[in-house]
Design a protein around this motif. Structure first.
Motif, PDB file in Angstrom:
ATOM      1  N   ALA A  98      13.031  32.552   8.586  1.00 47.16           N
ATOM      2  CA  ALA A  98      12.571  33.863   8.590  1.00 47.16           C
ATOM      3  C   ALA A  98      12.457  34.731   9.943  1.00 47.16           C
ATOM      4  O   ALA A  98      12.173  34.065  10.942  1.00 47.16           O
ATOM      5  CB  ALA A  98      11.038  34.112   8.108  1.00 47.16           C
ATOM      6  N   TYR A  99      13.307  35.573   9.927  1.00 49.48           N
ATOM      7  CA  TYR A  99      13.524  36.512  11.053  1.00 49.48           C
ATOM      8  C   TYR A  99      12.743  37.527  11.087  1.00 49.48           C
ATOM      9  O   TYR A  99      12.681  38.477  10.223  1.00 49.48           O
ATOM     10  CB  TYR A  99      14.961  36.960  11.318  1.00 49.48           C
ATOM     11  CG  TYR A  99      16.148  35.703  11.263  1.00 49.48           C
ATOM     12  CD1 TYR A  99      16.546  35.186  10.144  1.00 49.48           C
ATOM     13  CD2 TYR A  99      16.617  35.295  12.516  1.00 49.48           C
ATOM     14  CE1 TYR A  99      17.073  34.074  10.185  1.00 49.48           C
ATOM     15  CE2 TYR A  99      17.625  34.240  12.673  1.00 49.48           C
ATOM     16  CZ  TYR A  99      17.871  33.473  11.304  1.00 49.48           C
ATOM     17  OH  TYR A  99      18.637  32.408  11.366  1.00 49.48           O
ATOM     18  N   ILE A 100      11.765  37.749  12.199  1.00 46.47           N
ATOM     19  CA  ILE A 100      10.547  38.598  12.178  1.00 46.47           C
ATOM     20  C   ILE A 100      10.960  39.506  13.465  1.00 46.47           C
ATOM     21  O   ILE A 100      11.111  39.226  14.676  1.00 46.47           O
ATOM     22  CB  ILE A 100       9.364  37.965  12.392  1.00 46.47           C
ATOM     23  CG1 ILE A 100       9.241  36.936  11.099  1.00 46.47           C
ATOM     24  CG2 ILE A 100       8.429  39.125  12.336  1.00 46.47           C
ATOM     25  CD1 ILE A 100       8.898  37.342  10.129  1.00 46.47           C
ATOM     26  N   SER A 101      10.980  40.843  13.167  1.00 44.55           N
ATOM     27  CA  SER A 101      11.125  41.827  14.499  1.00 44.55           C
ATOM     28  C   SER A 101       9.983  42.945  14.140  1.00 44.55           C
ATOM     29  O   SER A 101      10.084  43.766  13.123  1.00 44.55           O
ATOM     30  CB  SER A 101      12.646  42.409  14.215  1.00 44.55           C
ATOM     31  OG  SER A 101      12.585  43.565  15.247  1.00 44.55           O
ATOM     32  N   GLY A 102       9.108  42.708  15.002  1.00 40.31           N
ATOM     33  CA  GLY A 102       7.937  43.969  14.976  1.00 40.31           C
ATOM     34  C   GLY A 102       7.066  43.839  13.758  1.00 40.31           C
ATOM     35  O   GLY A 102       7.130  42.786  13.084  1.00 40.31           O
ATOM     36  N   LEU A 134      13.827  39.421   7.718  1.00 42.25           N
ATOM     37  CA  LEU A 134      14.531  38.767   6.871  1.00 42.25           C
ATOM     38  C   LEU A 134      14.499  37.311   6.478  1.00 42.25           C
ATOM     39  O   LEU A 134      14.322  36.667   7.475  1.00 42.25           O
ATOM     40  CB  LEU A 134      16.054  39.226   7.683  1.00 42.25           C
ATOM     41  CG  LEU A 134      17.429  38.614   6.992  1.00 42.25           C
ATOM     42  CD1 LEU A 134      17.330  39.378   5.681  1.00 42.25           C
ATOM     43  CD2 LEU A 134      18.381  38.613   7.869  1.00 42.25           C
ATOM     44  N   ILE A 135      14.450  37.099   5.421  1.00 46.27           N
ATOM     45  CA  ILE A 135      14.313  35.651   5.029  1.00 46.27           C
ATOM     46  C   ILE A 135      15.590  35.024   4.254  1.00 46.27           C
ATOM     47  O   ILE A 135      15.952  35.715   3.098  1.00 46.27           O
ATOM     48  CB  ILE A 135      13.104  35.593   4.094  1.00 46.27           C
ATOM     49  CG1 ILE A 135      11.785  35.942   4.745  1.00 46.27           C
ATOM     50  CG2 ILE A 135      12.856  34.126   3.475  1.00 46.27           C
ATOM     51  CD1 ILE A 135      10.652  36.502   4.018  1.00 46.27           C
ATOM     52  N   ILE A 179      16.728  39.520  17.790  1.00 51.42           N
ATOM     53  CA  ILE A 179      17.461  39.355  16.713  1.00 51.42           C
ATOM     54  C   ILE A 179      18.119  40.871  16.486  1.00 51.42           C
ATOM     55  O   ILE A 179      17.673  41.895  16.754  1.00 51.42           O
ATOM     56  CB  ILE A 179      16.277  39.424  15.334  1.00 51.42           C
ATOM     57  CG1 ILE A 179      15.506  38.237  15.490  1.00 51.42           C
ATOM     58  CG2 ILE A 179      17.018  39.579  14.029  1.00 51.42           C
ATOM     59  CD1 ILE A 179      14.316  38.119  14.728  1.00 51.42           C
ATOM     60  N   PRO A 180      19.372  40.798  16.078  1.00 51.44           N
ATOM     61  CA  PRO A 180      20.294  41.784  15.925  1.00 51.44           C
ATOM     62  C   PRO A 180      19.872  42.915  15.029  1.00 51.44           C
ATOM     63  O   PRO A 180      19.269  42.440  14.054  1.00 51.44           O
ATOM     64  CB  PRO A 180      21.807  41.438  15.495  1.00 51.44           C
ATOM     65  CG  PRO A 180      21.740  39.920  15.984  1.00 51.44           C
ATOM     66  CD  PRO A 180      20.281  39.632  15.734  1.00 51.44           C
ATOM     67  N   ALA A 181      20.082  44.176  15.367  1.00 54.17           N
ATOM     68  CA  ALA A 181      19.638  45.231  14.519  1.00 54.17           C
ATOM     69  C   ALA A 181      20.411  45.153  13.048  1.00 54.17           C
ATOM     70  O   ALA A 181      19.735  45.496  12.067  1.00 54.17           O
ATOM     71  CB  ALA A 181      19.967  46.605  14.975  1.00 54.17           C
ATOM     72  N   ARG A 182      21.476  44.594  13.105  1.00 56.53           N
ATOM     73  CA  ARG A 182      22.334  44.499  11.769  1.00 56.53           C
ATOM     74  C   ARG A 182      21.483  43.492  10.665  1.00 56.53           C
ATOM     75  O   ARG A 182      21.644  43.732   9.571  1.00 56.53           O
ATOM     76  CB  ARG A 182      23.486  43.761  12.218  1.00 56.53           C
ATOM     77  CG  ARG A 182      24.595  43.587  11.035  1.00 56.53           C
ATOM     78  CD  ARG A 182      25.748  42.885  11.466  1.00 56.53           C
ATOM     79  NE  ARG A 182      26.660  42.252  10.526  1.00 56.53           N
ATOM     80  CZ  ARG A 182      26.906  41.079  10.485  1.00 56.53           C
ATOM     81  NH1 ARG A 182      26.958  40.583  11.440  1.00 56.53           N
ATOM     82  NH2 ARG A 182      27.737  40.966   9.380  1.00 56.53           N
ATOM     83  N   GLY A 227      27.047  43.553  20.361  1.00 49.61           N
ATOM     84  CA  GLY A 227      25.785  44.188  20.649  1.00 49.61           C
ATOM     85  C   GLY A 227      24.737  44.169  19.489  1.00 49.61           C
ATOM     86  O   GLY A 227      23.617  44.968  19.615  1.00 49.61           O
ATOM     87  N   GLY A 228      25.265  43.601  18.599  1.00 51.82           N
ATOM     88  CA  GLY A 228      23.930  43.486  17.420  1.00 51.82           C
ATOM     89  C   GLY A 228      24.157  44.664  16.574  1.00 51.82           C
ATOM     90  O   GLY A 228      23.404  44.766  15.394  1.00 51.82           O
TER      91      GLY A 228
END
Lengths: 279, 417
Positions: A95-99, A104-105, A261-264, B108-109
């Motif tokens: 799991a990628y956690i941002s804020g 994203l799991i 973690i990239p915004a993408r 750059g993501g």
């Protein structure tokens, strides 16, 4: 990385059976980690100028601080569902956690390997490797059928609920504070949650989740905390289905990694070509 | 492109993966029994005989491999399959297909560049996607591509990812048979008010541009609504001249894109929903309009031409009549030839190991339909046995009722290796 946060051996794990099972487990992970994300965001947040809101936020911050070590991070999660003593299924996710609002799991095992679940605020998409496109699903869809285990953990405390300290109580042989969480917006999965936190430090001990009808639906027990970089974090919790009492799901947070973690990763169109290899 | 794919594969395999390797190996083993019938397109089964179609077992064994890895600071994706197939009375044949072979680089993501063969789904529909300008058409038998038959488009894509939007600029290589150079395409996506909104445009050398848009939104506990629309001037679809009233015998294939320059705006549109009920029962329903399809009167024109052909048998050589009849078969399309359809797909899990599903494609003009029931059962974690059929129903002059194939029954095994 703390010594207690090592990736475990996966040998001998019992794989998941089917896609719906994965979705169910996915949802559990998403929900729990969504909660974790919110908790993460709440760390370091300043108090609100409005007293009631401020008290609620402060309370939730203290509660949540035990579950998320960083604002942005990767966590590996193992889910084990049991019927009685028998293991029904297991699943492994990254799991990628941002804020507070993005997670994203990614499923890492068996038939559903590569499936992704993206959760941004109140919006959720599932991406199946075969279909090649993200499918819009509802955050509450997990309430359907046997997928309900996941809803408990998905509860977004700081976004969805207001908290009121209702005083002392004893639960699980622990001196606790009884916290009433009331839905603050329509999309909150539960009208009401009663959360018991240890009186000394406000870490979660037990939670009871209620349907809009008032019926208790699930009970979660927060069973294990371990040190990580000078603080204690939740590493295992078990959710019991109060309607089918022999069914439980255990979530183990196996490893945390602080990560940019990239915004993408948090764009539904980014899911399609996203090659997220196992860390 | 096949050469390019081979080069990319070899390059990818030559360079040892620097950071991880993920693999996916699948097997699809099936046998299919098609059944044919006499129809206005196939009187006395002459068309079926001429096409050497047989109703015995058709075997197909497919091994699929997917690889993802990082090498040379690039993300590589290779998906290929090896298929062996045998028809009754025929020999085994084999084929290698590169479904996706691509390299990707992130900057750059937020920026991403992808090159190679890739399946890019832009639409929101389940069975039809008018706005999938860069992806292959779905098969009504397997719109979710569970059997991994889809093959990507050769392209280069630059994409920027914002917080709740993305913009992708693509260059699409011409498909086989297409003339002209690369086609630029643009997709802009934004999530506004919890609604996914996408606009797409494709510029085609020497042809009109394709414009489109789609949306998807989730509502309540289990409902999702979606829709798509695409517009173009003129239609490049191949039509039989009889659709426009022509009645004569042809010495060469008369089917052509006779509406390409008519200046009309052709609309493809889809509106649908899916809902998940208790017990993970899943229902998708879609209304699909394809303006390029045959109208009821155009369809009747083709049927009238077939009547005309029957009357010519005593006057001209049989071969000429047969050739003209076979050319008429080109009006059929795997996903429907006419304009308005209603698709429903219902899936019911059984005891967590099995499932029943049925897909229905109803022609709203003539009431004919295709039914695709399927039953599956999963054994262990790797084996799924299934039985499936495609049944074409309708009156003798309806689209699906006049199709020379009445049904196809299939049994198979899907294996995760």
């Amino acid at each position: 990385m703390s010594e207690v946060m090592r990736l475990p051996s996966l040998a001998g794990d019992r794989p998941m059976r089917n896609r719906s099972a994965l979705l169910r487990a996915f949802v559990v992970a998403a929900v729990l980690l969504g909660t974790a994300a919110l908790q993460a965001a709440s760390i370091g947040a300043s108090s609100s100028p409005q007293a009631a809101v401020g008290e609620s936020a402060s309370l939730l911050n203290r509660i949540d601080a035990f579950r998320t070590p960083y604002k942005e991070f990767l966590v590996r999660v193992r889910l084990t569902s049991r019927i009685g003593a028998r293991i029904d299924e297991t699943a492994l996710f990254d799991a990628y956690i941002s804020g507070p609002e993005k997670s994203l799991i990614v499923a890492r095992e068996h038939a559903n390997k590569g499936m992704k679940l993206l959760y941004i605020r109140e919006d959720m998409w599932i991406h199946l490797p075969d279909t090649r496109r993200p499918l819009r699903i509802t955050p509450m869809q997990r309430l359907m059928g046997e997928a309900s285990n996941g809803d408990i953990a998905r509860v977004s405390l700081t976004e969805d609920y207001t908290a009121v300290d209702q005083g002392p109580a004893v639960e699980e042989a622990t001196d606790c504070r009884k916290i009433l969480l009331t839905a603050a917006r329509e999309s909150a999965p539960y009208a009401r949650i009663i959360l018991y936190v240890r009186a000394s430090d406000f870490r979660s001990v037990k939670a009871e989740f209620y349907l809009p009808s008032g019926k208790r639906y699930k009970t979660a027990r927060y069973e294990e905390y371990k040190p990580l970089e000078g603080r204690m974090v939740l590493t295992r919790m078990t959710i019991e289905d109060d309607l089918q009492r022999d069914r439980t799901t255990t979530m183990e947070y196996l490893a945390f990694e602080k990560k940019t973690i990239p915004a993408r990763y948090f764009n539904k169109n980014g899911l399609v070509d996203l090659n997220i290899l196992q860390p | 492109m096949k050469k390019l794919a081979v080069v990319l594969v070899l390059a990818g395999l030559y360079v040892p993966p620097a950071a991880g390797l993920e693999t996916r190996f699948l097997g699809f083993y099936r046998v299919e029994f098609p059944s044919y019938r006499e129809s206005i397109f196939n009187p006395e089964n002459e068309a079926v005989r001429a096409m050497e179609l047989t109703s015995g077992p058709h075997w197909s064994f497919t091994q699929y491999a997917g690889l993802m890895f990082k090498a040379l600071s690039l993300d590589w994706r290779i998906e290929a399959s090896l298929q062996a197939a045998k028809s009754p009375g025929g020999r085994w044949t084999s084929d290698v297909t590169f479904h996706q072979v691509s390299v990707q680089k992130d900057f750059g993501g937020r920026f991403s560049v992808l090159a190679g063969r890739s399946i890019q789904r832009w639409g929101t529909g389940y069975a039809f996607n008018p706005t999938d300008f860069a992806a292959p058409a779905k098969a009504i038998k397997d719109p979710e591509n569970r059997e991994m038959r889809e093959v990507g488009r050769d392209l280069v894509k630059l994409e920027y990812f914002g917080d709740s939007f993305s913009v992708a600029l693509c260059g699409l290589a011409p498909l086989a048979g297409e003339t002209g150079g690369w086609r630029p395409a643009l997709r802009a996506y934004a999530n506004i008010g919890h609604v996914d909104l996408t606009g797409v445009v494709l510029a085609r050398p020497g042809k009109s541009w394709l414009w489109g848009g789609n949306f998807a939104v989730a509502i309540g506990a289990g409902l999702e609504l979606h829709g798509e629309i695409a517009l173009q001037k003129g239609s490049e679809e191949a039509y039989h001249p009889a659709a426009l009233g022509a009645t004569e015998l042809y010495a060469a294939d008369p089917v052509g894109s006779m509406k390409a320059g008519d200046g009309k705006t052709y609309v493809q549109a889809l509106l649908g929903f899916h809902n998940t009920f208790a017990g993970n029962v899943f229902w998708v329903s879609e209304i699909y309009h394809r303006g390029q399809g045959y109208s009821a009167s155009e369809w009747n024109g083709v049927l009238g031409y077939l009547d005309f052909l029957s009357g010519q048998k005593a006057l001209v050589p049989d071969e000429l009549v047969l050739a003209n009849r076979l050319w008429c078969l080109r009006v059929f399309s795997a996903n429907g030839s006419m304009r308005n359809y209603w698709m429903n797909h219902l899936r019911v899990p059984l005891a967590r190991k099995g499932g029943l599903s049925v897909t229905q494609l109803l022609n709203l003009a003539d009431g004919g339909m295709v039914l695709i029931p399927e039953a599956s059962w999963t054994a262990g974690n790797r084996f799924t046995f299934y039985g499936k059929s495609s049944i074409f129903l309708g009156g003798g002059r309806s689209e699906f009722g006049s199709f020379f194939q009445s049904s196809a029954w299939e049994a198979g095994l899907r294996v995760i290796l």
